[in-house]
Design an enzyme around this catalytic site. Structure first.
Site, PDB file in Angstrom:
ATOM      1  N   SER A   1      34.838  45.895 153.405  1.00 50.02           N
ATOM      2  CA  SER A   1      34.069  46.556 153.661  1.00 50.02           C
ATOM      3  C   SER A   1      35.138  48.230 152.814  1.00 50.02           C
ATOM      4  CB  SER A   1      35.096  46.607 155.146  1.00 50.02           C
ATOM      5  OG  SER A   1      34.371  45.988 156.166  1.00 50.02           O
TER       6      SER A   1
ATOM      7  N   LYS B   1      32.396  50.744 151.907  1.00 44.86           N
ATOM      8  CA  LYS B   1      31.955  52.000 152.725  1.00 44.86           C
ATOM      9  C   LYS B   1      32.532  53.175 151.806  1.00 44.86           C
ATOM     10  CE  LYS B   1      31.587  49.558 157.074  1.00 44.86           C
ATOM     11  NZ  LYS B   1      31.975  47.968 156.349  1.00 44.86           N
TER      12      LYS B   1
ATOM     13  N   SER C   1      34.657  49.881 160.879  1.00 44.22           N
ATOM     14  CA  SER C   1      34.660  48.823 159.499  1.00 44.22           C
ATOM     15  C   SER C   1      33.341  49.196 160.490  1.00 44.22           C
ATOM     16  CB  SER C   1      35.398  48.362 159.348  1.00 44.22           C
ATOM     17  OG  SER C   1      35.275  47.742 158.044  1.00 44.22           O
TER      18      SER C   1
END
Length: 391
Positions: free
Chosen positions: A104, A107, A162
């Site tokens: 993640s 991101k 997340s």
């Protein structure tokens, strides 16, 4: 319309335009290089006599001066980077360009790409189709089809929880999943991040999807220069809407919250953590002390538990202690192209360090200068990009 200039006059006029533009180029380029960005603590300065980068070499890279603290020996991560977010100087690194699954932490690149086109006040009603592609086992913030959310709600879902469901909805708002992946890839290249390959914008494990500690540090540094990004990344808790009520969500970055027995890090300002079965734990962390901001990336620690946070802590401590006591081993700034000759080369030399078109104002000045030498000639600069159609 054809302007009836004699051919000799036209040639003289054009030559005057070129000479006038070139006369202005050194001054405007110099003014750009000496400019200071508006974002606090993130300077665009760069040493004029930097030694060659060693970031492409395997193993730990550091150039200590007398009195410099030793780089922590207990860091088990396969790859890590410690950099000054202001100057972009890399103070030390280990396998900086090793390509690994980012989880993640990808991101950060998603936010850098999409935040500018989806401001906080935009509202959107979620459909079933937008949530259909969220991978099994994904982290979710709890978005429900049929409900209307602001973009700010969705961004808090991305940064704090997340939430892959929030990424899917925002990507559809941005033109679609594949289009967003392509935009992210282009954004990474514009920032000088060459190790990253985007397949799934949420960081979900996919064949071929990789990044590096170097690239993630680039994304973290660029994010801190965006006020919205920095605010979301540094938010500890927030309310998330659920119809007629709301529930609390908390940032999963334990160095920020102090959750699960991980002591919070003094001065931490974000940025993003991640975990998948293939990537293991990954983390981009930034902290500010005494007017100085460091960004650290830690990828795939071999130690278990919450080692990713403790190893980031050790590297941040070392970075603050090593201030002024090490020479940089590289830079997070993309290579700057150097103008050689002619007005066409001037914009390349003025390109902003973040890959944006910061040279536009200077290019306009050059156009005005050329116009003074030949009133019948205009210089038109066109920018393409930023808007994509649905894939």
């Amino acid at each position: 319309m054809t302007i009836g200039f004699p051919s000799r006059a036209a040639v003289c006029c054009s030559a005057a335009c070129v000479v006038g533009a070139l006369a202005f180029a050194p001054k405007t380029a110099a003014a750009h290089d000496g400019a200071t960005p508006a974002t606090p603590h993130v300077s665009a300065s760069k040493p004029a006599t930097a030694r060659p980068s060693t970031l492409d070499r395997p193993g730990t890279q550091v150039r200590p001066r007398a009195g410099a603290p030793k780089v922590p020996q207990d860091v088990s991560a396969r790859s890590w980077v410690v950099a000054d977010a202001g100057t972009g100087e890399v103070l030390a690194a280990h396998n900086a360009h090793l390509k690994l699954p980012p989880a993640s932490t990808l991101k950060t690149l998603f936010a850098l790409t999409v935040l500018p086109v989806l401001p906080a006040a935009v509202r959107h009603t979620v459909t079933e189709e937008e949530l259909a592609g969220v991978g099994p086992g994904s982290s979710r913030v709890g978005i429900a089809a049929g409900r209307t959310y602001s973009a700010a709600d969705l961004w808090r879902g991305v940064f704090l929880n997340s939430g892959n469901d929030a990424v899917h909805v925002l990507a559809e708002m941005n033109g679609g999943w594949r289009s967003t992946a392509a935009q992210m890839q282009a954004k990474a290249r514009s920032l000088g991040a060459r190790d990253t390959r985007v397949v799934s914008p949420d960081g979900y494990d996919m064949p071929g999807q990789v990044s590096s500690a170097y690239d993630l540090a680039v994304f973290g540094r660029a994010g801190l220069r965006n006020a919205d990004f920095a605010r979301y990344a540094g938010t500890v808790r927030a309310k998330f809407p659920a119809g007629g009520w709301s529930f609390e969500i908390q940032n999963t970055n334990r160095l920020l919250t102090g959750a699960d027995g991980v002591a919070p890090y003094r001065g931490l300002v974000g940025v993003k953590n991640g975990y998948t079965s293939q990537a293991g734990n990954t983390l981009v962390a930034a902290a500010r002390r005494d007017g100085r901001t460091l960004v650290v990336t830690v990828m795939a620690p071999q130690a278990g538990g919450f080692a990713v946070y403790e190893e980031a802590r050790s590297l941040l401590d070392w970075g603050f202690g090593a201030a002024g006591r090490v020479e940089p081993v590289g830079s997070l700034l993309p290579p700057r192209r150097v103008a050689t000759a002619g007005p066409a080369a001037v914009p390349a030399a003025m390109a902003a360090e973040d890959g944006s078109v910061g040279w536009l104002a200077e290019a306009g000045t050059l156009a005005g200068a050329a116009g003074l030498g030949a009133g019948a000639v205009s210089l038109v600069l066109r920018l393409h990009g930023g808007r994509f159609t649905r894939a």
